[in-house]
Design an enzyme around this catalytic site. Structure first.
Site, PDB file in Angstrom:
ATOM      1  N   GLY A 166      -0.955   6.878   9.234  1.00  0.00           N
ATOM      2  CA  GLY A 166      -2.084   7.081  10.123  1.00  0.00           C
ATOM      3  C   GLY A 166      -2.665   5.799  10.680  1.00  0.00           C
ATOM      4  N   LYS A 238      -3.472  13.486   4.187  1.00  0.00           N
ATOM      5  CA  LYS A 238      -3.300  14.877   3.771  1.00  0.00           C
ATOM      6  C   LYS A 238      -4.268  15.238   2.641  1.00  0.00           C
ATOM      7  CE  LYS A 238       1.560  14.358   4.942  1.00  0.00           C
ATOM      8  NZ  LYS A 238       2.910  14.105   4.391  1.00  0.00           N
ATOM      9  N   GLU A 288       8.156  10.833  12.203  1.00  0.00           N
ATOM     10  CA  GLU A 288       8.625   9.750  11.340  1.00  0.00           C
ATOM     11  C   GLU A 288       9.370  10.319  10.148  1.00  0.00           C
ATOM     12  OE1 GLU A 288       5.571   7.430   9.471  1.00  0.00           O
ATOM     13  OE2 GLU A 288       4.333   9.173   8.986  1.00  0.00           O
ATOM     14  N   ARG A 292      11.056   8.184   0.781  1.00  0.00           N
ATOM     15  CA  ARG A 292      10.589   8.160  -0.610  1.00  0.00           C
ATOM     16  C   ARG A 292      10.190   9.558  -1.037  1.00  0.00           C
ATOM     17  NH1 ARG A 292       5.357   9.258   0.336  1.00  0.00           N
ATOM     18  NH2 ARG A 292       4.354   8.344   2.175  1.00  0.00           N
ATOM     19  N   ARG A 338      -5.077  18.114  -3.305  1.00  0.00           N
ATOM     20  CA  ARG A 338      -5.221  16.758  -3.832  1.00  0.00           C
ATOM     21  C   ARG A 338      -6.658  16.575  -4.306  1.00  0.00           C
ATOM     22  NH1 ARG A 338      -1.781  12.523  -0.077  1.00  0.00           N
ATOM     23  NH2 ARG A 338      -0.068  13.936   0.487  1.00  0.00           N
TER      24      ARG A 338
END
Length: 450
Positions: A166, A238, A288, A292, A338
């Site tokens: 971001g 996120k 993108e 990972r 999260r």
């Protein structure tokens, strides 16, 4: 042979990798900063070594200290987790040069996919749909820049070629703002990413954020493991993710997943990775690739039954892919929240001591966390203290189960974003699939009527 894995990370992801190592019969070696000497991942590892003081630049981002720790502990592989050095091509190359196994793609692939211009070209060559925009770096000539933006159509988005997370991007609404925005983005890109290269693409006004999970071995075999919807974001970060992505045609997702597999073979990818897309008006547009493991990997694990961390380790030690595409089946729905130590309204980090930690439990609930009562949430690192994951046969049931888990979870001593998650889950637009990446802050705010 991989027998001793050093985890170059901290927190819940370090603990997650340690558990995967132990289940595969591998030794797990932890590193820690001085602030993390008593952390859960240190106590659960087979061996541990302190690599520096609390600031990340002097510990978890200190490449030489990590490599020295690997040498001193006899580690033969390094798992970078996510964040920190996980997508640092220079670090991956240093690991390779020392004769160690980097648990991830090669340094060359990380470098290529870290450059958004090169990555976009690779996707175009593989037939992956991309956002309309420049195929190369934006030139300096003002007239050419104006013409490019005019052809794309306003509003446009100026992005740093080496950016991510971001950062290094700016929306331009009209021609009079273009050159000034380009100059600012160039300067920011040079300072933040050591590269002034920028590019322009069409700004998508109301997209969803959908990503495809891939898994590849060292022998040219690749599969995709479903998709995730990560549209619930705040400032491009996120907050809540789910799998599968709701209210999108399965055949369209399958088509994009198959293109992602072609791209993996084209670039010589190995390990796990994620293709991130914007989805708007029935079309996917590549933005993108994350080279990972993703924070949100648990939702994919729950709906596919594939342990992605073990998969990373198995590929790293030379195993051929044990699954074919026809073996992959998505069942049920998983949602991840999260859990951050932060003010739920202002979103300011809330470091401090956890005086009480009582995470949810019960059927269909998974908690990935490194936190224990009495632990300190450090101001030096990311504010995430855990992830609540709910799994159920249907999305409606998963939402209800996650709402129960959010309300059941109790954290004292620091502020958390639990109230925000409750608002998301109760929001009618979220429940009905009427949302995009701007939903938080427009349709969903803490304290709003639902």
């Amino acid at each position: 042979m991989v027998t001793n894995v050093l985890i170059a990370n901290r927190g819940e992801i370090a603990l997650r990798v340690i558990r995967a190592c132990h289940e595969l019969g591998l030794k797990a070696t932890a590193v820690c900063s001085a602030a993390d000497r008593d952390a859960a991942h240190v106590s659960q590892a087979d061996d541990a070594i302190c690599i520096g003081p609390a600031p990340a630049q002097k510990s978890y981002l200190n490449k030489e200290a990590i490599l020295l720790a690997a040498k001193l502990t006899g580690a033969d592989a390094i798992h970078p987790g996510y964040g920190f050095l996980s997508e640092n091509a220079d670090f991956a190359r240093m690991v390779e040069d020392r004769g160690l196994v980097f648990i991830g793609p090669t340094a060359d692939v990380i470098e290529k996919m870290g450059d958004k211009i090169i990555a976009k070209k690779a996707m175009i060559d593989s037939g992956v749909p991309c956002v309309p925009g420049t195929d190369g770096a934006l030139p300096d000539d003002p007239e050419v820049v104006h013409e490019i933006a005019k052809q794309i159509g306003y509003p446009v988005l100026i992005k740093a070629a080496a950016g991510g997370g971001g950062r290094g991007m700016r929306v331009v609404e009209m021609p009079s703002e273009l050159l000034g925005a380009a100059a600012l983005t160039r300067a920011e890109a040079a300072q933040a990413f050591s590269s002034p290269a920028i590019y322009i693409e069409k700004f998508m006004g109301h997209p969803r954020h959908v990503e495809i999970q891939v898994l590849c071995d060292n022998y040219g075999n690749a599969i995709w493991l479903g998709e995730r919807d990560c549209s619930m974001q705040r400032r491009h970060q996120k907050v809540l993710e789910e799998a599968p992505a709701p209210f999108i045609a399965r055949d369209l997702i399958a088509e994009v997943g198959e293109r992602a597999v072609v791209a993996c073979k084209h670039i010589g990818y190995r390990g796990v990775g994620t293709f991130e897309f914007l989805y708007q008006d029935g079309q996917f547009y590549f933005i993108e690739m994350n080279t990972r493991l993703q924070v949100e990997h648990p939702v994919t694990e729950l709906v596919t039954g594939v342990d992605l961390v073990q998969a990373q380790l198995r590929v790293a030690r030379g195993e051929r892919l044990w699954l074919t595409q026809s073996d992959v089946e998505t069942r049920g729905v998983a949602i991840e929240c999260r859990l951050n130590a932060e003010d739920p309204i202002e979103f300011v980090a809330s470091p401090g001591t956890i005086t009480n930690w009582w995470p949810a439990g019960g059927p269909g609930i998974r908690v990935d966390s490194h936190i224990r009562t009495g632990d300190t949430v450090s101001p030096y690192y990311d504010s995430m203290i855990g992830k609540l994951i709910a799994y159920a046969p249907t999305r409606e049931e998963a939402i209800k189960r996650m709402l129960r888990a959010v309300r059941e979870t109790s954290v004292s001593g620091v502020s958390t974003n639990l109230p925000l998650h409750e608002q998301i889950l109760l929001n009618a637009d979220f429940q009905e699939g009427n949302f995009d990446i701007h939903a938080i802050g427009t349709k969903i705010t803490v304290g709003s009527n639902v």
